[in-house]
Design a protein around this motif. Sequence first.
Motif, PDB file in Angstrom:
ATOM      1  N   LEU A 162      -3.753  -1.936  36.496  1.00  0.00           N
ATOM      2  CA  LEU A 162      -4.210  -2.427  37.800  1.00  0.00           C
ATOM      3  C   LEU A 162      -5.725  -2.639  37.806  1.00  0.00           C
ATOM      4  O   LEU A 162      -6.219  -3.593  38.411  1.00  0.00           O
ATOM      5  CB  LEU A 162      -3.808  -1.441  38.902  1.00  0.00           C
ATOM      6  N   LYS A 163      -6.437  -1.768  37.126  1.00  0.00           N
ATOM      7  CA  LYS A 163      -7.889  -1.911  37.035  1.00  0.00           C
ATOM      8  C   LYS A 163      -8.244  -3.211  36.320  1.00  0.00           C
ATOM      9  O   LYS A 163      -9.169  -3.928  36.716  1.00  0.00           O
ATOM     10  CB  LYS A 163      -8.486  -0.714  36.286  1.00  0.00           C
ATOM     11  N   GLN A 164      -7.484  -3.528  35.261  1.00  0.00           N
ATOM     12  CA  GLN A 164      -7.706  -4.778  34.530  1.00  0.00           C
ATOM     13  C   GLN A 164      -7.438  -6.001  35.411  1.00  0.00           C
ATOM     14  O   GLN A 164      -8.019  -7.067  35.201  1.00  0.00           O
ATOM     15  CB  GLN A 164      -6.809  -4.823  33.285  1.00  0.00           C
ATOM     16  N   LYS A 165      -6.567  -5.836  36.373  1.00  0.00           N
ATOM     17  CA  LYS A 165      -6.237  -6.935  37.285  1.00  0.00           C
ATOM     18  C   LYS A 165      -7.222  -7.026  38.451  1.00  0.00           C
ATOM     19  O   LYS A 165      -7.056  -7.858  39.344  1.00  0.00           O
ATOM     20  CB  LYS A 165      -4.806  -6.767  37.816  1.00  0.00           C
ATOM     21  N   GLY A 166      -8.233  -6.156  38.434  1.00  0.00           N
ATOM     22  CA  GLY A 166      -9.286  -6.233  39.427  1.00  0.00           C
ATOM     23  C   GLY A 166      -9.046  -5.444  40.700  1.00  0.00           C
ATOM     24  O   GLY A 166      -9.786  -5.601  41.677  1.00  0.00           O
ATOM     25  N   VAL A 167      -8.037  -4.575  40.709  1.00  0.00           N
ATOM     26  CA  VAL A 167      -7.748  -3.789  41.913  1.00  0.00           C
ATOM     27  C   VAL A 167      -8.752  -2.644  42.034  1.00  0.00           C
ATOM     28  O   VAL A 167      -9.045  -1.954  41.047  1.00  0.00           O
ATOM     29  CB  VAL A 167      -6.310  -3.231  41.871  1.00  0.00           C
ATOM     30  N   ALA A 168      -9.268  -2.438  43.227  1.00  0.00           N
ATOM     31  CA  ALA A 168     -10.258  -1.386  43.461  1.00  0.00           C
ATOM     32  C   ALA A 168      -9.637  -0.001  43.245  1.00  0.00           C
ATOM     33  O   ALA A 168      -8.449   0.207  43.505  1.00  0.00           O
ATOM     34  CB  ALA A 168     -10.800  -1.496  44.884  1.00  0.00           C
ATOM     35  N   GLU A 169     -10.456   0.944  42.795  1.00  0.00           N
ATOM     36  CA  GLU A 169      -9.971   2.288  42.474  1.00  0.00           C
ATOM     37  C   GLU A 169      -9.323   2.967  43.678  1.00  0.00           C
ATOM     38  O   GLU A 169      -8.307   3.653  43.549  1.00  0.00           O
ATOM     39  CB  GLU A 169     -11.127   3.143  41.953  1.00  0.00           C
ATOM     40  N   GLU A 170      -9.899   2.760  44.862  1.00  0.00           N
ATOM     41  CA  GLU A 170      -9.324   3.400  46.056  1.00  0.00           C
ATOM     42  C   GLU A 170      -7.920   2.880  46.335  1.00  0.00           C
ATOM     43  O   GLU A 170      -7.024   3.631  46.768  1.00  0.00           O
ATOM     44  CB  GLU A 170     -10.222   3.167  47.275  1.00  0.00           C
ATOM     45  N   PHE A 171      -7.691   1.592  46.089  1.00  0.00           N
ATOM     46  CA  PHE A 171      -6.361   1.009  46.279  1.00  0.00           C
ATOM     47  C   PHE A 171      -5.397   1.526  45.217  1.00  0.00           C
ATOM     48  O   PHE A 171      -4.221   1.765  45.501  1.00  0.00           O
ATOM     49  CB  PHE A 171      -6.422  -0.517  46.224  1.00  0.00           C
ATOM     50  N   ILE A 172      -5.897   1.682  43.989  1.00  0.00           N
ATOM     51  CA  ILE A 172      -5.052   2.189  42.908  1.00  0.00           C
ATOM     52  C   ILE A 172      -4.583   3.599  43.228  1.00  0.00           C
ATOM     53  O   ILE A 172      -3.400   3.927  43.098  1.00  0.00           O
ATOM     54  CB  ILE A 172      -5.823   2.178  41.567  1.00  0.00           C
ATOM     55  N   ASN A 173      -5.513   4.449  43.656  1.00  0.00           N
ATOM     56  CA  ASN A 173      -5.168   5.836  43.992  1.00  0.00           C
ATOM     57  C   ASN A 173      -4.146   5.906  45.115  1.00  0.00           C
ATOM     58  O   ASN A 173      -3.224   6.731  45.082  1.00  0.00           O
ATOM     59  CB  ASN A 173      -6.430   6.612  44.377  1.00  0.00           C
ATOM     60  N   GLU A 174      -4.309   5.043  46.105  1.00  0.00           N
ATOM     61  CA  GLU A 174      -3.352   5.021  47.229  1.00  0.00           C
ATOM     62  C   GLU A 174      -1.992   4.528  46.774  1.00  0.00           C
ATOM     63  O   GLU A 174      -0.951   5.046  47.188  1.00  0.00           O
ATOM     64  CB  GLU A 174      -3.893   4.135  48.357  1.00  0.00           C
ATOM     65  N   ALA A 175      -1.995   3.532  45.891  1.00  0.00           N
ATOM     66  CA  ALA A 175      -0.732   2.948  45.418  1.00  0.00           C
ATOM     67  C   ALA A 175       0.046   3.918  44.542  1.00  0.00           C
ATOM     68  O   ALA A 175       1.289   3.927  44.559  1.00  0.00           O
ATOM     69  CB  ALA A 175      -1.013   1.660  44.656  1.00  0.00           C
ATOM     70  N   LEU A 176      -0.652   4.746  43.773  1.00  0.00           N
ATOM     71  CA  LEU A 176       0.019   5.665  42.847  1.00  0.00           C
ATOM     72  C   LEU A 176       0.855   6.720  43.570  1.00  0.00           C
ATOM     73  O   LEU A 176       1.708   7.377  42.951  1.00  0.00           O
ATOM     74  CB  LEU A 176      -1.006   6.342  41.934  1.00  0.00           C
ATOM     75  N   ILE A 177       0.644   6.866  44.861  1.00  0.00           N
ATOM     76  CA  ILE A 177       1.463   7.778  45.655  1.00  0.00           C
ATOM     77  C   ILE A 177       2.929   7.329  45.613  1.00  0.00           C
ATOM     78  O   ILE A 177       3.855   8.135  45.757  1.00  0.00           O
ATOM     79  CB  ILE A 177       0.955   7.842  47.117  1.00  0.00           C
ATOM     80  N   GLU A 178       3.129   6.018  45.387  1.00  0.00           N
ATOM     81  CA  GLU A 178       4.483   5.468  45.315  1.00  0.00           C
ATOM     82  C   GLU A 178       5.260   6.012  44.107  1.00  0.00           C
ATOM     83  O   GLU A 178       6.486   5.908  44.062  1.00  0.00           O
ATOM     84  CB  GLU A 178       4.424   3.931  45.215  1.00  0.00           C
ATOM     85  N   PHE A 179       4.543   6.556  43.115  1.00  0.00           N
ATOM     86  CA  PHE A 179       5.170   7.097  41.908  1.00  0.00           C
ATOM     87  C   PHE A 179       5.146   8.617  42.027  1.00  0.00           C
ATOM     88  O   PHE A 179       4.191   9.269  41.596  1.00  0.00           O
ATOM     89  CB  PHE A 179       4.395   6.622  40.685  1.00  0.00           C
ATOM     90  N   SER A 180       6.173   9.194  42.584  1.00  0.00           N
ATOM     91  CA  SER A 180       6.196  10.626  42.867  1.00  0.00           C
ATOM     92  C   SER A 180       6.198  11.453  41.587  1.00  0.00           C
ATOM     93  O   SER A 180       6.592  10.974  40.513  1.00  0.00           O
ATOM     94  CB  SER A 180       7.432  10.984  43.699  1.00  0.00           C
ATOM     95  N   LEU A 181       5.768  12.703  41.720  1.00  0.00           N
ATOM     96  CA  LEU A 181       5.749  13.615  40.574  1.00  0.00           C
ATOM     97  C   LEU A 181       7.155  13.794  40.015  1.00  0.00           C
ATOM     98  O   LEU A 181       7.357  13.843  38.792  1.00  0.00           O
ATOM     99  CB  LEU A 181       5.157  14.972  40.984  1.00  0.00           C
ATOM    100  N   GLU A 182       8.131  13.855  40.894  1.00  0.00           N
ATOM    101  CA  GLU A 182       9.532  14.000  40.460  1.00  0.00           C
ATOM    102  C   GLU A 182       9.955  12.819  39.590  1.00  0.00           C
ATOM    103  O   GLU A 182      10.581  12.989  38.538  1.00  0.00           O
ATOM    104  CB  GLU A 182      10.446  14.102  41.682  1.00  0.00           C
ATOM    105  N   GLN A 183       9.588  11.608  40.022  1.00  0.00           N
ATOM    106  CA  GLN A 183       9.906  10.415  39.233  1.00  0.00           C
ATOM    107  C   GLN A 183       9.196  10.457  37.880  1.00  0.00           C
ATOM    108  O   GLN A 183       9.771  10.088  36.852  1.00  0.00           O
ATOM    109  CB  GLN A 183       9.467   9.152  39.976  1.00  0.00           C
ATOM    110  N   GLN A 184       7.951  10.876  37.907  1.00  0.00           N
ATOM    111  CA  GLN A 184       7.172  10.945  36.669  1.00  0.00           C
ATOM    112  C   GLN A 184       7.826  11.892  35.666  1.00  0.00           C
ATOM    113  O   GLN A 184       7.942  11.576  34.479  1.00  0.00           O
ATOM    114  CB  GLN A 184       5.748  11.415  36.969  1.00  0.00           C
ATOM    115  N   VAL A 185       8.258  13.051  36.155  1.00  0.00           N
ATOM    116  CA  VAL A 185       8.893  14.046  35.280  1.00  0.00           C
ATOM    117  C   VAL A 185      10.181  13.488  34.686  1.00  0.00           C
ATOM    118  O   VAL A 185      10.457  13.644  33.491  1.00  0.00           O
ATOM    119  CB  VAL A 185       9.168  15.355  36.047  1.00  0.00           C
ATOM    120  N   GLN A 186      10.982  12.805  35.513  1.00  0.00           N
ATOM    121  CA  GLN A 186      12.247  12.235  35.037  1.00  0.00           C
ATOM    122  C   GLN A 186      12.010  11.170  33.968  1.00  0.00           C
ATOM    123  O   GLN A 186      12.700  11.123  32.943  1.00  0.00           O
ATOM    124  CB  GLN A 186      13.032  11.644  36.206  1.00  0.00           C
TER     125      GLN A 186
END
Length: 265
Positions: free
Chosen positions: A135-159
């Motif tokens: 996302l950073k390579q696509k020019g998305v601001a860091e604050e937007f990236i951090n907010e968007a990553l909430i969509e990827f829950s810890l449970e999903q990450q572990v799975q």
Amino acid sequence: MAKKITAIATQKKAGRFNIYLDGKYAFSVSEDVLIKYRLAKGLELDEEMIEHLQQADLLSKAYNKALDHLSYQLRTKKEIKIYLTKLEVPENDQNQIISKLVELNLLDDLAYAKSYVRTAAKTTDKGPFVIAQKLKQKGVAEEFINEALIEFSLEQQVQTALKLAEKFVAKNKKLAFQALKNKLYQHLATKGFSSETISLVLEELALKKDDTLQLEALREQGAKLLRRYQRYPQPECFFKLKQALYRKGFSLSEIERYLAEITAE
């Protein structure tokens, strides 16, 4: 000297119009420009206005191309800017086009980032760090990236990471146990998962040392190394073999047992 519009003719291409001045074809414009500047038969145009209309038409063409580019999939502001640059659209026009698209909610980097994260979480084996880098390579601001990553829950990450880990372990059973754990950690980290997620995955896997598999792995790797070092006198050969096996993650006690085994043979 001003010239008069004597005719406006529709082109075969939808949304385009030919402008005739003093009975001769002069230039063409888009429907947007025609309406915006209220071009009509009988209107007089000076050279400055004609040039302005032509520039406005170029801007309109570039805007419509940007719209078409957006129709295939969501884009970031940076991606649209790169696209317009390739079309050799002047920077000032690029900024106008991007501002208009943002105003109309057709360009929204936060919405793009959230959509990207949701899709990546469902369809790829990438962790949040790798996704954030994309996302950073696509020019998305860091604050937007951090907010968007909430969509990827810890449970999903572990799975997701757990599936990766299980495949990795299945393919690397011949590694020394400690080497297996180290390489597994590195593999998951490279995929973009945090140390917290990796720890949870390792806890879930509950890897246990299989002495039978470990001995098989030691014998197999030892045999390969022995062929490499057998040209040396036995003390030097065993020294090199011992060092190489230790670097591969086998314990000293395991290596000593193996050396005793091949000596007896």
